[in-house]
Design a protein around this motif. Sequence first.
Motif, PDB file in Angstrom:
ATOM      1  N   ALA A  35       0.917  -1.338  -0.119  1.00  0.00           N
ATOM      2  CA  ALA A  35      -0.142   0.090   0.099  1.00  0.00           C
ATOM      3  C   ALA A  35       0.762   1.275   0.014  1.00  0.00           C
ATOM      4  CB  ALA A  35      -0.671   0.096   1.221  1.00  0.00           C
ATOM      5  N   ILE A  52      -5.815   2.786   5.863  1.00  0.00           N
ATOM      6  CA  ILE A  52      -5.595   1.868   4.969  1.00  0.00           C
ATOM      7  C   ILE A  52      -6.794   0.711   5.062  1.00  0.00           C
ATOM      8  CG2 ILE A  52      -4.088   0.104   3.987  1.00  0.00           C
ATOM      9  CD1 ILE A  52      -1.834   2.070   4.787  1.00  0.00           C
ATOM     10  N   ASP A  54      -6.639  -2.531   2.943  1.00  0.00           N
ATOM     11  CA  ASP A  54      -6.185  -3.118   1.693  1.00  0.00           C
ATOM     12  C   ASP A  54      -6.054  -4.856   1.905  1.00  0.00           C
ATOM     13  OD1 ASP A  54      -4.725  -3.752  -0.658  1.00  0.00           O
ATOM     14  OD2 ASP A  54      -2.774  -3.189   0.057  1.00  0.00           O
ATOM     15  N   GLN A  55      -7.169  -5.474   1.034  1.00  0.00           N
ATOM     16  CA  GLN A  55      -7.290  -6.786   0.930  1.00  0.00           C
ATOM     17  C   GLN A  55      -6.847  -7.321  -0.304  1.00  0.00           C
ATOM     18  OE1 GLN A  55     -11.538  -7.760   1.828  1.00  0.00           O
ATOM     19  NE2 GLN A  55     -12.148  -5.956   0.610  1.00  0.00           N
ATOM     20  N   GLN A  56      -5.928  -8.551  -0.347  1.00  0.00           N
ATOM     21  CA  GLN A  56      -5.417  -8.920  -1.431  1.00  0.00           C
ATOM     22  C   GLN A  56      -5.460 -10.417  -1.228  1.00  0.00           C
ATOM     23  OE1 GLN A  56      -1.848  -7.151  -3.067  1.00  0.00           O
ATOM     24  NE2 GLN A  56      -1.830  -5.608  -1.468  1.00  0.00           N
ATOM     25  N   THR A 156      -0.994  -6.075   9.858  1.00  0.00           N
ATOM     26  CA  THR A 156      -0.732  -6.774   8.560  1.00  0.00           C
ATOM     27  C   THR A 156      -0.770  -8.095   8.950  1.00  0.00           C
ATOM     28  OG1 THR A 156       0.167  -4.678   7.666  1.00  0.00           O
ATOM     29  CG2 THR A 156       0.155  -6.599   6.300  1.00  0.00           C
ATOM     30  N   GLY A 186      -7.926   2.338   0.004  1.00  0.00           N
ATOM     31  CA  GLY A 186      -8.655   0.821  -0.138  1.00  0.00           C
ATOM     32  C   GLY A 186      -8.560   0.236  -1.559  1.00  0.00           C
ATOM     33  N   ARG A 187      -8.386  -0.915  -1.184  1.00  0.00           N
ATOM     34  CA  ARG A 187      -8.312  -1.597  -2.602  1.00  0.00           C
ATOM     35  C   ARG A 187      -8.517  -3.219  -2.195  1.00  0.00           C
ATOM     36  NH1 ARG A 187      -2.167  -1.814  -4.631  1.00  0.00           N
ATOM     37  NH2 ARG A 187      -1.812  -2.626  -2.380  1.00  0.00           N
ATOM     38  N   ARG A 189      -7.921  -6.904  -4.361  1.00  0.00           N
ATOM     39  CA  ARG A 189      -7.054  -7.292  -5.320  1.00  0.00           C
ATOM     40  C   ARG A 189      -7.153  -8.974  -5.255  1.00  0.00           C
ATOM     41  NH1 ARG A 189      -1.197  -8.580  -5.492  1.00  0.00           N
ATOM     42  NH2 ARG A 189      -0.498  -8.467  -7.390  1.00  0.00           N
ATOM     43  N   GLU A 221      -8.094  -5.479  -9.826  1.00  0.00           N
ATOM     44  CA  GLU A 221      -7.877  -4.427  -8.844  1.00  0.00           C
ATOM     45  C   GLU A 221      -9.001  -3.428  -8.712  1.00  0.00           C
ATOM     46  OE1 GLU A 221      -4.137  -1.508  -7.146  1.00  0.00           O
ATOM     47  OE2 GLU A 221      -3.893  -3.305  -8.546  1.00  0.00           O
TER      48      GLU A 221
END
Length: 932
Positions: A35, A52, A54-56, A156, A186-187, A189, A221
């Motif tokens: 990120a 943040i 951020d989920q991948q 994380t 925010g994401r 992916r 994404e």
Amino acid sequence: MFRAIFFTTLVVVGSAAHAGDKPLYAPVPAWVKPAPPIAKPKDGEDAPIALIFDQQQRLQDGQLWAYMDTATRIASADVLSGAGTVQLQWQPEEGDLTIHRAVIQRDADEIDLLNNPTRFTVLRRESQLEMLEMNGVLTATLAAEGLRIGDVLRITYSVTTTDPALQGGVQTLVPLPAAPARIGFGRARLLWKSATPIMYRTYLPGVEATAKDVGGYREIELPLPLAKPADLPADAPLRVRGLSLLDAGSFADWPAVSKVMAPLYRTDGTIAPGSPLAAEVGRIAKASADPRARAAAALQLVQGEVRYLFQGMNGGNYTPQAPAQTWNLRYGDCKAKTLLLLALLHDLGIKAEAVTAHTELGDLLPKRLPMPAAFDHVLVRATIDDRSLWLDGTAQGARLADLDDAPPFLWVLPLRDTGAALMAVPRKPAGRVDMAVALDIDQRAGLGIPAPYRAVLTVRGPMATQLATAAGQLPAKERGEMLSGMVQSMIGSEAQPIDETITQDAKAGTAVITASGIMMGGWSFAEQRNSRMLDHIVSSLEFSPDRTRPAWHDIPVATRGGGSIEFSTTLRLPMETTGFTLDGDTRLSEIVAGARLQRTATLTDGVVRLVERGDAMGTEIAPGEIGSTRARLALAKTRLVRVMAPENYPPRWQVVQASRRAGRLQVVEAAYAKAIASEPKEMLGYQNRAAFRAGTYDQRGAIADLDRAIAIEPQLDHYLKRSRLYDAIGDYQKALVDAETAFGLDSGALETVRRLADARVRAGKTVEALALLDERIAAGGQDMASYLESKGQVLSYAGRGAEAVAAIDLAVKQKPSNPMLLNARCWSKAINKLALDTALKDCTRSIELGESPAGAFDSRALVYFRLGRIDDALTDVEAALNLSPNQEGSLYLRGVIRRRKGDNAAGDADLAAARLIMPAIDQEYARWGIVP
């Protein structure tokens, strides 16, 4: 029940090949995109809490590797309290939890929370046990020591999972937060090898995901949050509203899902010869050769002898425990119960298969990406005589009569070795209603008199067990309150329950509430007729979709599906009275606003019987049919079944006289006595009987009951009612005492002040009455005209007629079109023999303006009486009694007039009626010089 695998911060699917019950600590995996640096909020900036999110996720070789990076701004004490203890959950039998980072960022400093020997602590507990789940989930916790308001907490971590039940398949569901949710960065992916056939899908209108080729991988994404979705009506079908999800999986179609799941529900060899389960099969087979009876017995066994408990351990997210284990443990979830039921049915020679469903997705399911995670439930579809029987082991109370019922799901997926497509589930009414209400009202004592009733509520299914269990756990008083509340909710608040019992019928799978009591009111008087509305279902049906916005014009309406109720009402009409009729649709059979409605009403030998049933079919209303559906429901509501009394039905005073002579009031008295005897220290029984006695002109009996009610729980209303009753019997001193007490409880209420003023003047305290009113008149305000009217009444009673009219003149000047004030001035002039010509104008104007001019007709009749126009007086007093048959003053005046016209018998009857209603009426009218 299957767990629908939704992510909040992280959700994973499957069971790991190399799993651990302790968290691992490692750097961020290489496939993860970092990120961007956290943008420091400016002074005074209203920055989001989630800096943040951020989920991948990577799907590879049957494994899901899910990564999560969050940074939370500690903006307040509430955020500090919620974020101060980090909790990360995972299922050790399904995968590994790896923690990559846990830090506090404070300005330019960074505090490493993992630089601690204990790091995360693992809690081994079943956090969802109260929700009937044993899921084996572990929770890794960490107290963020030293965390302060103004800090940023960054966590994380990732979880790797696989699931052998999916036979190399992989799936995931990724939540897609949308505005107004606020996220700094925010994401969402997804990543998988280009050679791997992964399908994906989104569901919100306007949200599309596109995969790109990146170094031998396909990648999706999406920036978060998504744009705020368009507003949609709450009653839009779910397929129109969509889901805030991104689905991805390796399953090509629904048959592929069916094939993968089918082996989990094979039953060969699951019931060993000579085992306890084999004995149950033998018992069922011996009891009946009828396959339907056998299927019902097997279903009843699974529902009644095996309690529900979700089993998510040992691959239990999809893999059911063995039937023998389920029977031995006597618990299981939908998977275990379905496999057990299948095994029983197969051994009984009944064709059956497992089908999986989603309990809430409805019409959206066919649009979902094919994968096991699209479902959250599994049940049995048996086939007997080419008919599908939907058998749910997790339901309760099913019996032979319920075998043909359809579940509330629109679609299921049969689980077959050869694969299967989605199968539509038919919509049809249930064989037995969920609740049946039988109400018997005994109105034979007469209209307007409280009627004894008996009600029987029969409940089936899960509600029956829950209701009986709850009732069994409550003390007697609380149980009675619960049952009486339920009875009133079904038959109306005018029902006063006296006693209630609840029993369970194990054979029928029902709980039965039996109640008896008194039905208060229910009848209305309009257009010279008494009537009672009997409908319970159509009158409560609502259909008011909002499609006023242009963007909503073409959206169908989804109506509620599932649920049925039946009302059977028996009304025993007054004895020795004929001419009752039924109005409305006595026969009805149609589907309106998504509900199947049926009604039959008859009136025979003085007994009305009405049977009505409603089934919520969940029928979708097309946009072009919304207007006609509204119109059909509106028409149905104008045709509700009513019982119409004959136009010549006697007034209440005649009914009371006849009922007294025939001893019919004793039945009602006995019911009230029973209610009081059951709770002699409760005020309500005495209060209710006082109302009954007052309504049947037993003023002294009502006073005695109010005495008891006041001794237990004195209330303002009790004193006001008793004061009026004392007035009615001519005990003005006691009436004054009660009025003074009521005034002491609430000296600001208009009703209380006027009652006290009236009581004072009747008790000979004219000066005090006028002082009370003058004080409030001087204060002005919206009630000033009402106080002036009261002053006029006090002055009239004191023989000061001219002053009385002058006071009411001031009131009329404030509100010149008020029919009540015009009538008050007409009455004041009539009783004081003043300005009778203008009195006629006042009364006539009041009649023209008033919605219920019975009082004005009575006043004008008195004016005509004063003028010697006896025939005109008789015409008006009869008009008053046509509108209000129990108006005691009108009865008294008509009695006087009839006697003067030589009709002594009719006159005496009227006078007796007036004295029945108000025993002190002779001295009241003698004050104005009006005597028989």
